[in-house]
Design an enzyme around this catalytic site. Structure first.
Site, mmCIF file in Angstrom:
data_model
loop_
_atom_site.group_PDB
_atom_site.id
_atom_site.type_symbol
_atom_site.label_atom_id
_atom_site.label_comp_id
_atom_site.label_asym_id
_atom_site.label_seq_id
_atom_site.Cartn_x
_atom_site.Cartn_y
_atom_site.Cartn_z
ATOM 1 N N PRO A 225 -2.048 -6.269 1.177
ATOM 2 C CA PRO A 225 -1.154 -6.203 0.050
ATOM 3 C C PRO A 225 -0.892 -7.220 -1.168
ATOM 4 C CG PRO A 225 -0.092 -7.587 2.219
ATOM 5 C CD PRO A 225 -1.426 -6.512 2.088
ATOM 6 N N ASP A 248 -8.960 -2.560 -8.578
ATOM 7 C CA ASP A 248 -7.489 -1.624 -8.735
ATOM 8 C C ASP A 248 -6.533 -2.863 -9.499
ATOM 9 O OD1 ASP A 248 -8.343 0.884 -8.820
ATOM 10 O OD2 ASP A 248 -6.884 1.248 -6.680
ATOM 11 N N LYS A 270 -5.499 0.725 -12.507
ATOM 12 C CA LYS A 270 -4.554 2.197 -13.305
ATOM 13 C C LYS A 270 -2.654 2.096 -12.864
ATOM 14 C CE LYS A 270 -6.362 4.479 -10.232
ATOM 15 N NZ LYS A 270 -6.728 5.463 -8.627
ATOM 16 N N GLY A 302 -3.750 -2.204 -0.270
ATOM 17 C CA GLY A 302 -3.469 -2.329 0.763
ATOM 18 C C GLY A 302 -4.008 -1.280 2.021
ATOM 19 N N ASP A 303 -3.563 -0.063 1.505
ATOM 20 C CA ASP A 303 -4.585 0.595 3.086
ATOM 21 C C ASP A 303 -5.661 1.821 2.067
ATOM 22 O OD1 ASP A 303 -6.536 0.977 5.896
ATOM 23 O OD2 ASP A 303 -5.546 3.257 5.246
ATOM 24 N N THR A 331 -1.401 -1.557 4.788
ATOM 25 C CA THR A 331 -0.554 -0.866 3.732
ATOM 26 C C THR A 331 0.977 -2.012 3.445
ATOM 27 O OG1 THR A 331 0.158 1.010 3.160
ATOM 28 C CG2 THR A 331 0.510 0.250 5.637
ATOM 29 N N MET A 383 5.869 3.664 -4.611
ATOM 30 C CA MET A 383 6.068 3.513 -6.569
ATOM 31 C C MET A 383 7.349 4.224 -6.401
ATOM 32 S SD MET A 383 2.183 5.362 -6.677
ATOM 33 C CE MET A 383 2.138 6.027 -5.310
HETATM 34 N N1 SAH Z 1 -2.940 2.161 -1.047
HETATM 35 C C1 SAH Z 1 -1.329 1.381 -1.540
HETATM 36 C C2 SAH Z 1 -0.858 2.304 -2.096
HETATM 37 C C3 SAH Z 1 -1.313 2.355 -3.092
HETATM 38 S S1 SAH Z 1 -0.192 2.898 -4.001
HETATM 39 C C4 SAH Z 1 -0.941 0.397 0.121
HETATM 40 O O1 SAH Z 1 -1.435 1.088 1.441
HETATM 41 O O2 SAH Z 1 -0.292 -0.214 -0.428
HETATM 42 C C5 SAH Z 1 1.396 1.740 -5.312
HETATM 43 C C6 SAH Z 1 2.446 1.573 -4.289
HETATM 44 O O3 SAH Z 1 2.222 0.852 -3.304
HETATM 45 C C7 SAH Z 1 3.041 0.616 -5.571
HETATM 46 O O4 SAH Z 1 4.106 0.924 -6.794
HETATM 47 C C8 SAH Z 1 3.945 -0.032 -4.093
HETATM 48 O O5 SAH Z 1 5.125 0.950 -4.151
HETATM 49 C C9 SAH Z 1 3.341 0.010 -3.047
HETATM 50 N N2 SAH Z 1 2.452 -1.725 -2.907
HETATM 51 C C10 SAH Z 1 1.587 -2.367 -3.337
HETATM 52 N N3 SAH Z 1 0.820 -3.104 -3.315
HETATM 53 C C11 SAH Z 1 2.751 -3.422 -2.666
HETATM 54 C C12 SAH Z 1 2.823 -4.973 -2.743
HETATM 55 N N4 SAH Z 1 2.305 -6.088 -2.538
HETATM 56 N N5 SAH Z 1 4.221 -5.024 -1.946
HETATM 57 C C13 SAH Z 1 5.367 -4.055 -2.320
HETATM 58 N N6 SAH Z 1 4.753 -3.206 -2.664
HETATM 59 C C14 SAH Z 1 3.476 -2.584 -3.013
#
Ligand code: SAH
Length: 476
Positions: A225, A248, A270, A302-303, A331, A383
């Site tokens: 994150p 990304d 993106k 995230g993942d 994630t 999202m």
């Molecule tokens: N693969 C990522 C998700 C990608 S989609 C995962 O596993 O977390 C992108 C979305 O992930 C963002 O719009 C938000 O909803 C969430 N996200 C990613 N990083 C975040 C963070 N540090 N804090 C809160 N939400 C996050």
């Protein structure tokens, strides 16, 4: 960076120091490790300095420094521990053209001496621009402990072998050879002596010369994150070995810093609904670099397997028969739920948890709203900011309780994290009032645990807990 770190060649050059007390001794112990010619000016030098002069380790002049004494000197240290005398000698040295350091006086120094980890010829210099000498010392102690004592001899032997190793093609092949020498073959041979290390180098080179070039490989890596401490050790290792990193938008700078310095860094950022590198373009980039033989890290937030468009990239890589693997990451739902001190599942409350996306390629995403609307359900909505009103409407339409808790965690695990505690009823207005611009994870059916909420309220403003409506006494 007010001070630029360089390694200055002092071999055979003059290094002059004025002073004969404790400060002088400390600097001289360091300077005597160099191949410079040291001259000390001191009216009453400490006994150690006398002894060093007798041993021929330095030249001692028993008088105060005079103009011209620092001619042709590379470096000058004012170490008299007396502000007036230091200013006088520093002025002389500056006029003579030497670079000047006044001990314990950053302001009047042209250079500073870093904390040094010495595994000659491997030297690590640590500087904090005078801001935190304690930190520099702690880092030094940490590195001293971690680096094998044999690193120096290994590097010296390795240096003599550099020409021979040029038989390997420049780039990855040569890098692989040296990595294996320093971290495997070298350390295991060194205890048996230098000859054994030389033999190990010959064998290793022979082995690498007959080896087929390493084929390209793609690691799809979950970067977590944002907090680099939440990166897996495997992710760190592959980042450290990557030739190319395609990352990304949500990947934080501290994580990018962990990539090998020579790695090619490509921003495939993106932005939801915004301008972006087309997915096909990203696929082509990954394939092109891997076919070229590179170790590619495709770094996702995230993942990688959660809302990461991973399958499209795997299909592209598969179509070219390129080897790949997935390195899991934390994630954002896992990171975010930790920040509010809750569990994703709980006996008696919810025996399943859903990961939803607020929108997909066709716009706002549809889900099994009636199942979600039942009491006790929990969903982690990715999202979900733009689609908050849509989600709220669908859930209420399917009978969800308007008072169901909803918590939005923006920038989870990052220094600028913010938490918004609200209800399904107030979600769109609360989100609008909070003006969140970072990535945010929305929990439907979870409020911060009271203890976590209290801690967050007490925490600094960067971790402010937002509630809606904001109670007067807690207005931020
Ligand atoms: N693969 C990522 C998700 C990608 S989609 C995962 O596993 O977390 C992108 C979305 O992930 C963002 O719009 C938000 O909803 C969430 N996200 C990613 N990083 C975040 C963070 N540090 N804090 C809160 N939400 C996050």
């Amino acid at each position: 960076m007010d001070h630029f770190p360089i390694f200055l060649r002092v071999h055979g050059r003059r290094i002059v120091l004025s002073g004969g007390g404790e400060a002088a001794l400390a600097k001289l112990r360091l300077l005597m490790k160099t191949a410079g010619h040291i001259t000390v000016f001191a009216k009453t030098p400490a006994a150690e300095i006398d002894a060093w002069a007798e041993d021929g380790k330095l030249t001692l002049v028993r008088r105060a420094m005079q103009p011209g004494d620092t001619l042709c000197a590379a470096l000058f240290y004012a170490a008299d521990e007396d502000a007036t005398e230091d200013a006088r000698t520093a002025a002389i040295a500056r006029a003579d053209g030497a670079l000047v350091n006044v001990v314990d006086n950053l302001h009047d120094s042209q250079f500073i001496t870093p904390a040094i980890v010495d595994r000659d010829p491997v030297t690590i210099a640590i500087g904090t621009e005078g801001a935190a000498p304690v930190l520099a010392r702690a880092l030094k102690a940490d590195l001293e402990e971690r680096l094998p004592a044999a690193l120096g001899p290994l590097a010296r032997i390795g240096k003599r072998f550099r020409k021979a190793a040029e038989a390997l093609p420049f780039g990855r092949a040569r890098r692989d050879f040296w990595r294996e020498y320093y971290f495997k073959a070298g350390p295991s041979a060194i205890t048996a002596g230098e000859d054994q290390v030389n033999r190990a180098l010959d064998t290793l080179l022979e082995d690498h010369l007959t080896r087929k070039a390493r084929p390209g490989h793609v690691h799809f890596v979950g970067g977590g994150p944002g907090d680099p401490d939440l990166l897996t050790m495997k992710a760190r290792r592959v980042l450290d070995e990557a030739d190319v990193v395609i990352y990304d938008r949500l990947i934080s700078n501290p994580i990018l810093e962990l990539a090998r310095r020579e790695a090619i860094m490509i921003d495939a950022g993106k932005e939801g609904f915004g301008p972006s590198m087309q997915q096909e373009e990203i696929n082509d980039l990954i394939v092109a670099h891997a076919k070229d033989g590179a170790q590619v890290v495709r770094l996702k937030s995230g993942d990688a397997t959660v809302f990461g468009r991973l399958d499209e990239e795997i299909d592209a890589v598969d179509a070219h028969e390129i080897a790949w693997s997935i390195v899991p990451g934390i994630t954002s739902a896992s990171a975010a739920v930790a920040e509010i001190g809750q569990s994703l599942t709980k006996r008696g409350r919810n025996s399943s948890v859903r990961f939803l996306t607020g929108h997909d390629t066709r716009g706002f995403a549809d889900h099994d709203w009636s199942a979600l609307a039942r009491p006790g359900e929990v969903a982690a909505i990715y999202m979900g900011k733009k689609s908050a009103r849509f989600i709220q409407g669908r859930l209420i339409m399917h009978g969800a309780d308007r008072h169901t808790p909803v918590t939005v965690i923006e920038n989870a695990s990052r220094p600028d994290q913010r938490i918004l505690e609200t209800t399904l009823d107030a979600l769109p207005q609360a989100l609008a009032a909070a003006e969140m611009s970072g990535p945010a994870l929305t929990f439907y059916g979870l409020a911060p645990r009271e203890a976590a909420a209290a801690r967050l309220r007490r925490a600094d403003t960067e971790h402010a807990l937002y509630t809606y409506p904001i109670p007067a006494q807690e207005a931020l």
